[in-house]
Design an enzyme around this catalytic site. Structure first.
Site, short mmCIF file in Angstrom:
data_model
loop_
_atom_site.label_atom_id
_atom_site.label_comp_id
_atom_site.label_asym_id
_atom_site.label_seq_id
_atom_site.Cartn_x
_atom_site.Cartn_y
_atom_site.Cartn_z
N PRO A 2 0.45 -3.99 14.33
CA PRO A 2 0.85 -4.65 15.32
C PRO A 2 -0.18 -6.02 15.71
O PRO A 2 -0.98 -5.81 15.52
CB PRO A 2 0.67 -3.35 16.55
N THR A 31 -8.41 -7.32 0.51
CA THR A 31 -6.88 -7.17 -0.26
C THR A 31 -6.50 -8.23 -0.69
O THR A 31 -6.06 -8.30 -2.05
CB THR A 31 -6.46 -5.90 -0.18
N GLU A 56 14.66 -13.25 8.87
CA GLU A 56 15.40 -11.88 8.56
C GLU A 56 16.14 -12.08 7.20
O GLU A 56 15.66 -12.30 5.73
CB GLU A 56 14.82 -11.06 9.15
N TYR A 83 19.14 -5.01 16.77
CA TYR A 83 18.80 -5.56 18.06
C TYR A 83 19.53 -5.41 18.85
O TYR A 83 19.16 -5.59 19.39
CB TYR A 83 18.33 -7.62 17.34
N HIS A 127 9.64 -7.14 10.11
CA HIS A 127 10.29 -6.21 9.68
C HIS A 127 11.62 -6.52 8.52
O HIS A 127 11.94 -5.77 8.18
CB HIS A 127 11.56 -7.66 10.88
N TYR A 169 0.17 -2.51 2.71
CA TYR A 169 -0.16 -1.83 1.79
C TYR A 169 -0.61 -4.09 1.10
O TYR A 169 0.65 -4.02 0.26
CB TYR A 169 -0.90 -1.56 1.13
N SER A 170 -1.65 -4.60 1.32
CA SER A 170 -1.67 -6.28 0.56
C SER A 170 -1.37 -5.36 -1.05
O SER A 170 -2.17 -4.51 -1.46
CB SER A 170 -2.78 -6.53 0.52
N VAL A 209 -2.86 -9.65 9.94
CA VAL A 209 -2.70 -8.82 11.32
C VAL A 209 -2.21 -7.31 10.00
O VAL A 209 -0.67 -7.65 10.17
CB VAL A 209 -2.47 -8.39 12.62
#
Length: 398
Positions: free
Chosen positions: A392, A278, A140, A98, A88, A208-209, A389
């Site tokens: 999602p 990566t 967050e 939210y 997030h 992207y890593s 991951v």
């Protein structure tokens, strides 16, 4: 934790809500995007909406959170919450969103469950939602503070300083801040979000890593072209492959992500498949600088050597560490098996993994499920196995 009055209500209604949660989330997203079309255009991944993966991820996280509240009072699934919060934050999600989600989610619950949603049921599930939402908002907020950014203000313009084809379907991009100020220092294993404008005017975001070392002045990301054959899947990766050139400007977020090994001398297992290699590159670079004698077992699986992005770089990084070993598996090897290279799928069971190792996994879900299961059967505790991951999180493994 849930209140005394809410706990029995959630326990009693969890099977019904859980059984209908995918229908609820389907209706929720329809209501949300009808009222706020800009969220689908500029925040949510349209590909994951199209194939249903985001709906399944939301359903799984809510059901998992509620299950923990009733089965393990006084605890929270903090690992799951941290993973969601990092994602997030990389998107610039803010606390006020939210409230918007709450409005449309509870409207969907009422529509699907009808008269079963009594005032007591509604109040109990309202507790569940806000316990989860407020926990995420708090994490967050801390992440934004650590990034030195106001809530949601994570974006920075960066120029593509270098482009390199790694395989026919993988390209790496070196990014340099446009304003001349140093890039933020990430932690090894983290990722950034990249926001691009598409031909229809939508501004879509993908993660992207970072494959550069944390200490490097410039960032490098590696982008795999998604070839699902069904748009909008792959629309961002295809745009970057086909159109991103040296000198172009991209909007890039601050670094986030919790697949970050901590300091120490305990052995590490880094297991990846496909483009999941990566984050492991950055982790290995960081180990070389901070603790080069740390024991590390590196496992990677791929379709073939030609499909293995950063193959030679990975080999060089492992070779530079005196206590590191590399084990490669290729489904379609281009030569007979040799020491350290095997044909077929990765087999963790064939390796000597120390009992006190901490494992970090990244790759397709079936690969990570298999590896995690093998490690747990060998006696590694669940808290010692971490994963990342891409997309999602359809697998809430803790």
């Amino acid at each position: 934790m849930l209140s005394e009055q809410a706990t029995p209500v959630v326990r009693e209604t969890l099977p019904a809500v859980g059984g209908a949660i995918e229908e609820i989330t389907e209706l929720f997203y329809g209501k949300l995007f009808a009222a706020h079309p800009g969220l689908l255009r500029d925040l949510f991944n349209r590909g994951n909406q199209s194939n249903g993966e985001q709906k399944k991820a939301l359903a799984g996280s809510i059901a998992a959170f509620a299950g923990v509240l009733v089965d393990h009072p006084g605890t929270r699934p903090d690992v799951m919450l941290a993973r969601i919060a990092h994602k997030h934050a990389s998107l610039g999600v803010t606390a006020d969103q939210y409230k918007v989600v709450h409005t449309h989610l509870f409207a969907a619950i009422a529509d699907v469950l009808g008269d079963a949603v009594t005032p007591a049921v509604a109040a109990a599930w309202d507790e569940v939602y806000w316990l989860m939402a407020n926990a995420l908002i708090a994490v967050e907020s801390r992440l934004y503070q650590q990034a030195g950014a106001a809530d949601g203000e994570v974006w920075r313009e960066m120029t593509i300083a270098e482009r390199r084809a790694e395989t026919p379907d993988v390209v790496s991009l070196v990014l340099r801040p446009c304003d001349g100020r140093p890039a933020d220092v990430p932690r090894a294993g983290q990722y950034v979000s990249v926001r691009v404008e598409l031909p229809d005017g939508a501004r879509q975001i993908r993660q992207y890593s970072l494959t550069s070392a944390p200490e490097e002045a410039e960032w490098r990301i590696t982008v795999k072209r998604v070839r699902d054959g069904a748009l909008p899947d792959g629309e961002v990766s295809c745009l970057l492959h086909d159109h991103a050139r040296v000198g172009d400007t991209l909007a890039v977020s601050a670094p986030f992500g919790d697949l970050v090994p901590g300091p120490g001398d305990d052995p590490l297992l880094l297991a990846s498949a496909g483009i999941g290699t990566t984050p492991m590159l950055a982790i290995l670079k960081d180990i070389a600088l901070t603790d080069p004698t740390r024991p590390v077992t590196v496992v990677h699986a791929d379709r073939s050597p030609a499909d293995h992005a950063h193959r030679e770089e990975l080999r060089a990084l492992v070779a530079a560490l005196p206590n590191a070993t590399l084990h490669l598996w290729y489904e379609h090897p281009d030569a007979p098996p040799s020491p350290g290279i095997s044909a077929g799928r990765a087999d963790i069971g064939a390796l000597d993994v120390p009992a006190d190792a901490t494992a970090y996994l990244c790759g397709p879900l079936p690969f990570m499920r298999t590896v995690r299961g093998d490690l747990l059967r060998r006696g590694l505790p669940a808290e010692a196995v971490h994963y990342e991951v891409f997309g999602p999180d359809l697998w809430i493994a803790g």
